[in-house]
Design an enzyme around this catalytic site. Structure first.
Site, mmCIF file in Angstrom:
data_model
loop_
_atom_site.group_PDB
_atom_site.id
_atom_site.type_symbol
_atom_site.label_atom_id
_atom_site.label_comp_id
_atom_site.label_asym_id
_atom_site.label_seq_id
_atom_site.Cartn_x
_atom_site.Cartn_y
_atom_site.Cartn_z
ATOM 1 C CB CYS A 2 -72.026 25.491 -32.947
ATOM 2 S SG CYS A 2 -70.449 24.454 -32.725
ATOM 3 N NE ARG A 27 -78.189 24.356 -32.081
ATOM 4 C CZ ARG A 27 -78.360 23.081 -33.564
ATOM 5 N NH1 ARG A 27 -79.476 23.024 -33.104
ATOM 6 N NH2 ARG A 27 -77.557 22.635 -34.069
ATOM 7 C CD1 TRP A 76 -69.986 20.522 -26.672
ATOM 8 C CD2 TRP A 76 -70.056 19.661 -28.443
ATOM 9 N NE1 TRP A 76 -70.436 19.853 -26.113
ATOM 10 C CE2 TRP A 76 -69.361 19.034 -27.305
ATOM 11 C CE3 TRP A 76 -69.665 19.037 -29.474
ATOM 12 C CZ2 TRP A 76 -69.696 17.608 -27.341
ATOM 13 C CZ3 TRP A 76 -68.636 17.925 -29.488
ATOM 14 C CH2 TRP A 76 -69.556 17.210 -28.358
ATOM 15 C CG ASN A 100 -74.217 23.591 -36.512
ATOM 16 O OD1 ASN A 100 -73.228 22.969 -35.799
ATOM 17 N ND2 ASN A 100 -75.159 23.317 -36.348
ATOM 18 N N GLY A 101 -71.544 22.504 -37.598
ATOM 19 C CA GLY A 101 -71.001 21.362 -38.450
ATOM 20 C C GLY A 101 -69.451 20.927 -37.762
ATOM 21 C CD GLU A 479 -83.651 8.842 -19.623
ATOM 22 O OE1 GLU A 479 -83.396 8.378 -20.315
ATOM 23 O OE2 GLU A 479 -84.111 10.083 -19.456
ATOM 24 C CE LYS A 483 -82.064 12.740 -17.987
ATOM 25 N NZ LYS A 483 -82.970 12.295 -19.494
ATOM 26 C CD GLU A 486 -78.274 13.489 -19.143
ATOM 27 O OE1 GLU A 486 -78.017 14.771 -20.531
ATOM 28 O OE2 GLU A 486 -78.871 13.394 -19.415
ATOM 29 C CG HIS A 502 -76.301 -13.106 -15.114
ATOM 30 N ND1 HIS A 502 -75.899 -14.739 -14.494
ATOM 31 C CD2 HIS A 502 -77.655 -12.821 -15.004
ATOM 32 C CE1 HIS A 502 -76.911 -15.568 -14.393
ATOM 33 N NE2 HIS A 502 -77.856 -14.445 -14.720
ATOM 34 C CE LYS A 600 -82.800 19.124 -25.827
ATOM 35 N NZ LYS A 600 -83.165 17.998 -24.358
HETATM 36 C C1 AGP Z 1 -80.531 12.894 -22.543
HETATM 37 O O1 AGP Z 1 -80.605 13.909 -21.550
HETATM 38 C C2 AGP Z 1 -80.170 13.447 -23.613
HETATM 39 N N1 AGP Z 1 -80.040 14.593 -23.779
HETATM 40 C C3 AGP Z 1 -79.136 12.376 -24.939
HETATM 41 O O2 AGP Z 1 -78.657 11.147 -24.689
HETATM 42 C C4 AGP Z 1 -80.828 12.430 -25.982
HETATM 43 O O3 AGP Z 1 -81.434 12.110 -25.912
HETATM 44 C C5 AGP Z 1 -79.724 12.228 -27.017
HETATM 45 O O4 AGP Z 1 -78.652 12.223 -27.449
HETATM 46 C C6 AGP Z 1 -80.154 12.118 -28.541
HETATM 47 O O5 AGP Z 1 -81.154 13.003 -28.794
HETATM 48 P P1 AGP Z 1 -82.142 13.673 -29.834
HETATM 49 O O6 AGP Z 1 -83.378 12.496 -28.877
HETATM 50 O O7 AGP Z 1 -82.312 14.493 -30.217
HETATM 51 O O8 AGP Z 1 -81.952 12.671 -31.351
#
Ligand code: AGP
Length: 605
Positions: A2, A27, A76, A100-101, A479, A483, A486, A502, A600
């Site tokens: 959060c 966040r 969140w 937060n936590g 990747e 992308k 997500e 396979h 994030k």
């Molecule tokens: C990717 O687009 C995501 N935001 C996610 O996979 C991210 O890379 C992952 O949560 C790791 O975050 P960090 O690099 O802040 O540790």
């Protein structure tokens, strides 16, 4: 997961809190709230949804002007679904608290408090903390928070106010970030620096188990024993505009286009042009020989680590393992002082990566963090840290963090290669010249955006996608798929080209978009074979290729990237895949910067 903010000063608290929350929305964004205090009054307004929903609710309830102390929170959900009662701030008598936590012993504490007659309005662990502060509160909020900290297990950053002390703001943290901002006659608290940037650049990052008291008379920071500590004042050097959208429709798009600058800044920071040498602040972690390297990360950072492994093995000739942080911590990894564990994390706060770091340290390994956020937990706890100079990344989808991580990992591989004697000084100088030319090539690759947007118009309704790559571009296929899924919620899978036969080949049918990452490198011919396999089953092949590549005439669509040496291809091949995902998601009307269910920084396990 959060975002929290706090304000004490002479300005309108509500304005500062809302602005801070907007900047922390990355966040978490399922509900939000503010608590405002003035003598004799505590006003709390909460709302399900985003910050704009909270603003509407505030307006409906007569606004919040005339308060100079307050707290804000964007949530969140972890414990309890998104709802107004589960949203923060949580109120307990005169107390309002944001958290937060995750409080691990919250159930025990809840039962203890319930037995004492406390009632709960939410399903959250955070409300338990608020009630606990109420329980210990005897007119001194700072003292009560100190007592509460001794009872909590788990992670927390909290900010607390009391109606009884209308000029006191208290914060505390353990394993979740909290930063104090110092303005002219005003103080701020926030989970992250962007919330503070419109007001101040002078900040103090609270250390684990520290508690801060903010009053008009000043700031007091104490450690877990209650002893006063100085709190190191730091000056933030990046600009507000770096954290704003700058005319782009979304942060993600802006951040994609910032990559040449971000990579150039990152490289320049760690290269001595005069000596033609790598100048990474890795100090002692490379001294005395490395027996083995382990790269540990999550998500996109894990993909960067997969590429880093290949460079590290090639340049340094040491065995390298790449680990997903949550898996690393689930088992009993064998580590010793000759093992270098490299934690790769944009935020520096990812719970699993942080836990992996602590395990590695506990087992005596050397640790090195590759982080973007200055002062983050992983950066502070590792033996050494190399920062990526990406600037703040606001879009949930990682883009510039990824390519700057690649830059650092490439430099690290070269630095390690020099130590192991596999790379000569001339060799380094040649590699650095190539690396320094990269940002220009990245610009060129991004200049083809229009063609990518056109392709997205054609593909945006496809339900499934396959991404194939080999060797350095297998992580890029992963990747590209990540992308796309997500931010556009399309189903996408990334595979090593060699694995096609396979299993995944069974998915190929007429019109299935298969993105084949095929620059002319040592595995090019094998990728050509993959193209043929897909074509003969009527799949729609989109190839990422160099200019004038013969594949251009054999595939359905192609995305061109400028010519570059084979070991640097990931820096370029990832760019069209980021843009393709962006345009598909935008066409599909998705919330690109804040995709559903994501946040994030993943500070929960
Ligand atoms: C990717 O687009 C995501 N935001 C996610 O996979 C991210 O890379 C992952 O949560 C790791 O975050 P960090 O690099 O802040 O540790």
């Amino acid at each position: 997961m959060c975002g929290i903010v706090g304000y004490l000063g002479e300005g309108e608290a509500v304005d500062v809190l809302l602005e801070g929350l907007r900047r922390l929305e990355y966040r978490g964004y399922d509900s939000a709230g503010v608590a405002l205090v003035r003598p004799g009054e505590l006003r709390v307004v909460k709302s399900v949804g985003k910050i704009r929903d909270l603003e509407r609710t505030l307006r409906r309830r007569g606004g919040g002007n005339g308060f100079h102390l307050g707290l804000g929170h964007t949530r969140w959900a972890t414990h309890g679904r998104p709802s107004e009662s589960n949203a923060h701030p949580h109120v307990a008598g005169p107390i309002a608290l944001v958290h937060n936590g995750i409080i691990e012993n919250y159930w025990e504490l809840r039962e203890e408090l319930a037995a004492l007659g406390y009632e709960f309005a939410s399903d959250t662990d955070s409300e338990v903390v608020a009630k606990l502060v109420q329980r210990y509160y005897r007119g001194d909020l700072f003292e009560a928070v100190g007592e509460v900290m001794g009872r909590l297990e788990g992670s927390y950053a909290i900010a607390v106010v009391s109606r009884e002390e209308p000029f006191v703001l208290v914060g505390a943290r353990k394993d979740s970030p909290l930063v104090v901002g110092l303005g002219e006659g005003e103080y701020f608290l926030a989970s992250d620096v962007p919330a503070l940037l419109p007001y101040t650049r002078r900040v103090v990052f609270l250390e684990n188990r520290e508690r801060v008291l903010l009053t008009p008379q000043g700031m007091t920071v104490v450690d877990e024993k209650g002893e006063r500590v100085k709190g190191e004042l730091q000056e933030i050097t990046w600009s507000v505009s770096l954290a704003e959208r700058g005319g782009y429709k979304h942060f993600m798009l802006k951040e994609i286009f910032e990559q040449p600058r971000a990579v150039a800044d990152t490289i320049r920071g760690y290269v001595s042009l005069a000596k033609g040498a790598v100048d990474l602040p890795v100090g002692e972690v490379l001294e005395g020989g490395i027996g083995r390297v382990m790269l540990v990360a999550c998500g996109t950072s894990w993909h960067a680590a997969l590429v880093g492994k290949l460079w590290m093995e090639a340049y340094a000739g040491v065995p390298v393992d790449v680990e997903i942080a949550s898996e690393f911590r689930a088992r009993d990894p064998v580590l010793d002082p000759k093992t270098l564990v490299v934690l790769v994390s944009q935020s520096g706060e990812t719970a699993d990566t942080l836990a992996a770091l602590r395990i590695a340290r506990g087992k005596g390994a050397r640790t090195l963090a590759v982080c973007n956020v200055v002062g983050s937990s992983i950066a502070r706890e590792a033996d050494e840290v190399v920062y990526t100079h990406a600037g703040p990344e606001i879009g949930v989808a990682s883009t510039k963090a990824f390519t700057t991580q690649l830059a650092v990992l490439y430099l690290l591989a070269l630095a390690a290669g020099v130590r192991t004697g596999r790379v000569s000084e001339e060799g380094v100088s040649v590699c650095l010249k190539r690396l320094l030319a990269l940002p220009g090539r990245m610009e060129e690759a991004l200049s083809r955006d229009e063609g990518i947007a056109t392709l997205a118009r054609e593909l945006y309704q496809a339900k499934d996608f396959l991404f194939l790559g080999r060797w350095l571009n297998y992580p890029i296929a992963l990747e590209g798929a990540l992308k796309l899924k997500e931010i556009s919620y399309s189903h996408a899978e990334g595979y090593p080209g060699g694995e096609m036969k396979h299993g995944p080949i069974a998915l190929v049918e007429e019109g299935l978009p298969v993105v084949v990452v095929a620059p002319r490198d040592r595995v090019y011919e094998k990728m050509v074979a993959n193209v043929e396999e897909v074509k003969s089953r009527d799949g729609l092949v989109v190839a990422v290729v160099f200019p004038s590549d013969p594949l251009q005439g054999r595939v359905d669509r192609y995305l061109e990237v400028p010519l570059v040496e084979e070991d640097l291809t990931p820096f370029l091949t990832v760019l069209p895949l980021q843009l393709l995902a962006y345009h598909i998601a935008d066409r599909r009307g998705c919330d690109v910067d804040q995709p559903r269910n994501l946040a994030k920084s993943v500070t929960v396990e």
